[in-house]
Design an enzyme around this catalytic site. Structure first.
Site, PDB file in Angstrom:
ATOM      1  N   GLY A  78       0.917  -1.231   0.134  1.00 12.71           N
ATOM      2  CA  GLY A  78       0.071   0.169  -0.065  1.00 12.71           C
ATOM      3  C   GLY A  78       1.000   1.159   0.149  1.00 12.71           C
ATOM      4  O   GLY A  78       2.057   1.081   0.543  1.00 12.71           O
ATOM      5  N   CYS A 131       5.665  -0.274   7.400  1.00 16.04           N
ATOM      6  CA  CYS A 131       5.514   0.946   6.781  1.00 16.04           C
ATOM      7  C   CYS A 131       6.649   1.535   5.683  1.00 16.04           C
ATOM      8  O   CYS A 131       7.741   1.165   6.276  1.00 16.04           O
ATOM      9  CB  CYS A 131       5.078   1.964   7.458  1.00 16.04           C
ATOM     10  SG  CYS A 131       4.483   3.438   6.630  1.00 16.04           S
TER      11      CYS A 131
HETATM   12 ZN   LIG Z   1       2.558   3.248   5.568  1.00 21.33          ZN
END
Ligand SMILES: [Zn+2]
Length: 169
Positions: A45, A92
């Site tokens: 993502g 992330c």
């Molecule tokens: Zn992220």
């Protein structure tokens, strides 16, 4: 075009983004760049704020581009439903090398627009629910590290500051 991904501590990443105003050519180029950047990383993502663009749009592909029909482009998302909880390890692209368990909803329903401005509503469970929440957080200027509490968060932030000082971040 692959765009550089901002890292934790870089200002634009920590500010809330504005709604997408036009689904024009410039927006199509932005979406193409986001998809290319996500696949190149590779990641499942990417939010526009992660490449320094203050617009409410993210891309998700849990298959990392390996299977067709998995790519989601979502602009101006809002939660229609959020249910249950899950506690899993999360990372992330803006905080490479760091992982932590984060509480997320087990199921979400998100409404918004596809890349051409058509309304869409998508249900996500488990990993997809987690990804939706993670990316929408980005659009609000929140990185998963901000969701952590106490020592866990302090430890990661201190390590990042150390990396920054030595020019490795
Ligand atoms: Zn992220």
């Amino acid at each position: 075009m692959i765009r550089p991904i901002l890292r934790y501590g870089e200002r634009p990443l920590h500010a809330p983004a504005a709604d997408v105003a036009a689904f024009d050519d410039a927006f199509q180029r932005l979406v193409d760049d986001m998809i290319e950047t996500m696949y190149a990383a590779p990641g499942i993502g990417l939010a526009a704020t992660q490449i320094g663009v203050s617009q409410r749009v993210f891309v998700i592909d849990l298959s990392l581009g390996r299977s067709t029909g998995q790519l989601i482009v979502m602009a101006n998302p809002t939660f229609v439903a959020r249910e249950g909880t899950q506690l899993e390890e999360e990372g992330c692209l803006s905080a490479p090398g760091f992982n932590a368990t984060v509480i997320r909803p087990q199921r979400v329903v998100v409404s918004g627009f596809d890349r051409h401005g058509a309304e869409q509503t998508i249900e996500g469970k488990d990993l997809l629910a987690r990804a939706f929440q993670h990316e929408i957080d980005h659009l609000d200027g929140i990185v998963f590290i901000d969701r952590l509490r106490g020592i866990k968060r302090d430890l990661i932030v201190r390590k990042i500051q150390k990396l920054k000082k030595s020019g490795k971040w």
